[in-house]
Design a protein around this motif. Structure first.
Motif, mmCIF file in Angstrom:
data_model
loop_
_atom_site.group_PDB
_atom_site.id
_atom_site.type_symbol
_atom_site.label_atom_id
_atom_site.label_comp_id
_atom_site.label_asym_id
_atom_site.label_seq_id
_atom_site.Cartn_x
_atom_site.Cartn_y
_atom_site.Cartn_z
ATOM 1 N N GLY A 1 41.319 -44.910 2.565
ATOM 2 C CA GLY A 1 39.980 -45.451 2.331
ATOM 3 C C GLY A 1 39.562 -45.269 0.878
ATOM 4 N N ASP A 2 38.260 -45.026 0.671
ATOM 5 C CA ASP A 2 37.731 -44.889 -0.691
ATOM 6 C C ASP A 2 38.210 -43.618 -1.412
ATOM 7 O OD1 ASP A 2 36.407 -47.268 -0.351
ATOM 8 O OD2 ASP A 2 34.427 -46.356 -0.027
ATOM 9 N N SER A 3 38.816 -42.688 -0.694
ATOM 10 C CA SER A 3 39.282 -41.462 -1.352
ATOM 11 C C SER A 3 40.461 -41.735 -2.301
ATOM 12 C CB SER A 3 39.673 -40.402 -0.314
ATOM 13 O OG SER A 3 40.795 -40.813 0.430
ATOM 14 N N ILE A 4 41.025 -42.951 -2.288
ATOM 15 C CA ILE A 4 42.100 -43.244 -3.236
ATOM 16 C C ILE A 4 41.595 -43.225 -4.673
ATOM 17 C CG2 ILE A 4 43.427 -44.599 -1.590
ATOM 18 C CD1 ILE A 4 42.493 -47.130 -2.941
ATOM 19 N N PHE A 5 40.284 -43.314 -4.846
ATOM 20 C CA PHE A 5 39.710 -43.333 -6.197
ATOM 21 C C PHE A 5 39.288 -41.937 -6.671
ATOM 22 C CE2 PHE A 5 38.607 -47.554 -4.346
ATOM 23 C CZ PHE A 5 39.537 -48.269 -5.081
ATOM 24 N N SER A 6 39.508 -40.905 -5.847
ATOM 25 C CA SER A 6 39.101 -39.535 -6.211
ATOM 26 C C SER A 6 40.106 -38.897 -7.142
ATOM 27 C CB SER A 6 38.979 -38.667 -4.971
ATOM 28 O OG SER A 6 38.062 -39.217 -4.073
ATOM 29 N N ARG B 1 60.359 -53.503 -10.203
ATOM 30 C CA ARG B 1 59.770 -52.270 -9.700
ATOM 31 C C ARG B 1 58.425 -52.594 -9.060
ATOM 32 N NH1 ARG B 1 61.236 -47.393 -10.174
ATOM 33 N NH2 ARG B 1 62.630 -47.823 -11.908
ATOM 34 N N ILE B 2 58.150 -51.956 -7.929
ATOM 35 C CA ILE B 2 56.891 -52.152 -7.222
ATOM 36 C C ILE B 2 55.773 -51.510 -8.034
ATOM 37 C CG2 ILE B 2 55.592 -51.542 -5.147
ATOM 38 C CD1 ILE B 2 58.299 -51.671 -3.669
ATOM 39 N N ALA B 3 54.760 -52.313 -8.365
ATOM 40 C CA ALA B 3 53.627 -51.817 -9.139
ATOM 41 C C ALA B 3 52.419 -52.694 -8.855
ATOM 42 C CB ALA B 3 53.950 -51.844 -10.633
ATOM 43 N N GLY B 4 51.250 -52.135 -9.116
ATOM 44 C CA GLY B 4 50.041 -52.924 -8.935
ATOM 45 C C GLY B 4 48.789 -52.095 -9.060
ATOM 46 N N ARG B 5 47.672 -52.735 -8.698
ATOM 47 C CA ARG B 5 46.356 -52.106 -8.775
ATOM 48 C C ARG B 5 45.590 -52.397 -7.492
ATOM 49 N NH1 ARG B 5 43.194 -55.099 -12.718
ATOM 50 N NH2 ARG B 5 44.804 -56.686 -12.585
ATOM 51 N N ILE B 6 44.747 -51.444 -7.114
ATOM 52 C CA ILE B 6 43.785 -51.639 -6.047
ATOM 53 C C ILE B 6 42.423 -51.389 -6.671
ATOM 54 C CG2 ILE B 6 42.944 -50.828 -3.810
ATOM 55 C CD1 ILE B 6 45.798 -49.743 -3.306
ATOM 56 N N THR B 7 41.495 -52.319 -6.484
ATOM 57 C CA THR B 7 40.157 -52.137 -7.034
ATOM 58 C C THR B 7 39.117 -52.345 -5.938
ATOM 59 O OG1 THR B 7 39.826 -54.448 -7.676
ATOM 60 C CG2 THR B 7 40.884 -53.011 -9.296
ATOM 61 N N LYS B 8 37.929 -51.753 -6.172
ATOM 62 C CA LYS B 8 36.814 -51.946 -5.255
ATOM 63 C C LYS B 8 35.516 -51.688 -6.008
ATOM 64 C CE LYS B 8 34.919 -50.739 -0.772
ATOM 65 N NZ LYS B 8 35.001 -49.864 0.397
ATOM 66 N N GLN B 9 34.528 -52.509 -5.721
ATOM 67 C CA GLN B 9 33.194 -52.327 -6.292
ATOM 68 C C GLN B 9 32.500 -51.236 -5.491
ATOM 69 O OE1 GLN B 9 31.816 -54.465 -8.825
ATOM 70 N NE2 GLN B 9 30.110 -53.043 -8.947
ATOM 71 N N LEU B 10 32.162 -50.123 -6.148
ATOM 72 C CA LEU B 10 31.431 -49.025 -5.519
ATOM 73 C C LEU B 10 30.150 -48.803 -6.314
ATOM 74 C CD1 LEU B 10 34.349 -46.512 -4.789
ATOM 75 C CD2 LEU B 10 33.157 -47.967 -3.158
ATOM 76 N N GLY B 11 29.044 -49.271 -5.765
ATOM 77 C CA GLY B 11 27.780 -49.194 -6.486
ATOM 78 C C GLY B 11 27.813 -50.094 -7.706
ATOM 79 N N ASP B 12 27.502 -49.529 -8.868
ATOM 80 C CA ASP B 12 27.491 -50.285 -10.119
ATOM 81 C C ASP B 12 28.847 -50.313 -10.802
ATOM 82 O OD1 ASP B 12 24.809 -50.561 -9.672
ATOM 83 O OD2 ASP B 12 24.199 -49.029 -11.122
ATOM 84 N N GLU B 13 29.822 -49.630 -10.239
ATOM 85 C CA GLU B 13 31.105 -49.423 -10.920
ATOM 86 C C GLU B 13 32.263 -50.037 -10.133
ATOM 87 O OE1 GLU B 13 33.403 -45.531 -12.782
ATOM 88 O OE2 GLU B 13 31.609 -45.274 -11.596
ATOM 89 N N VAL B 14 33.227 -50.584 -10.873
ATOM 90 C CA VAL B 14 34.469 -51.044 -10.259
ATOM 91 C C VAL B 14 35.494 -49.922 -10.427
ATOM 92 C CG1 VAL B 14 36.351 -52.726 -10.335
ATOM 93 C CG2 VAL B 14 34.000 -53.481 -10.741
ATOM 94 N N LYS B 15 35.950 -49.391 -9.302
ATOM 95 C CA LYS B 15 36.952 -48.319 -9.317
ATOM 96 C C LYS B 15 38.338 -48.947 -9.233
ATOM 97 C CE LYS B 15 34.319 -44.615 -9.012
ATOM 98 N NZ LYS B 15 34.464 -43.407 -9.784
ATOM 99 N N GLY C 1 37.623 -55.378 1.830
ATOM 100 C CA GLY C 1 36.692 -55.092 0.737
ATOM 101 C C GLY C 1 37.351 -54.627 -0.549
ATOM 102 N N TYR C 2 38.657 -54.446 -0.544
ATOM 103 C CA TYR C 2 39.426 -54.042 -1.719
ATOM 104 C C TYR C 2 40.123 -55.275 -2.288
ATOM 105 C CZ TYR C 2 38.960 -49.307 0.162
ATOM 106 O OH TYR C 2 38.476 -48.124 0.647
#
Length: 92
Positions: free
Chosen positions: A87-92, A41-55, A26-27
């Protein structure tokens, strides 16, 4: 004119590359290795749709590897492990 601006300190715009994300539980994982002194260099992004917002969680690691493919592959494995652990706590 571009040559003179590069020689005399004109601002250059960074090249924007389109990155195809990899879906994992789901990510969306975006592999975006950064070129640095002939290595990557290792770099990147992880995103996930949470409700109305993309984190988004963006990260840059201290690891550098000789090829972009190797850096992106390690980034993918580290991202999957991070998602599994946090899990989703990576966006906290």
């Amino acid at each position: 004119m571009g040559l003179f601006s590069r020689l005399f300190g004109g601002k250059s715009t960074p090249e924007v590359k389109e990155v195809t994300p990899i879906e994992y539980k789901g990510y969306l994982i975006y592999q975006e290795a950064l070129s640095e002194g002939g290595q990557y260099r290792i770099a990147g992004r992880i995103t996930k749709q949470l409700g109305d917002e993309v984190k988004t969680h963006r990260f840059i690691r201290s690891d550098v590897l000789p090829s972009q493919a190797d850096a992106n592959e390690l980034m993918l494995r580290k991202s999957q492990m991070f998602i599994d652990q946090m899990g989703d706590s990576i966006f906290s």
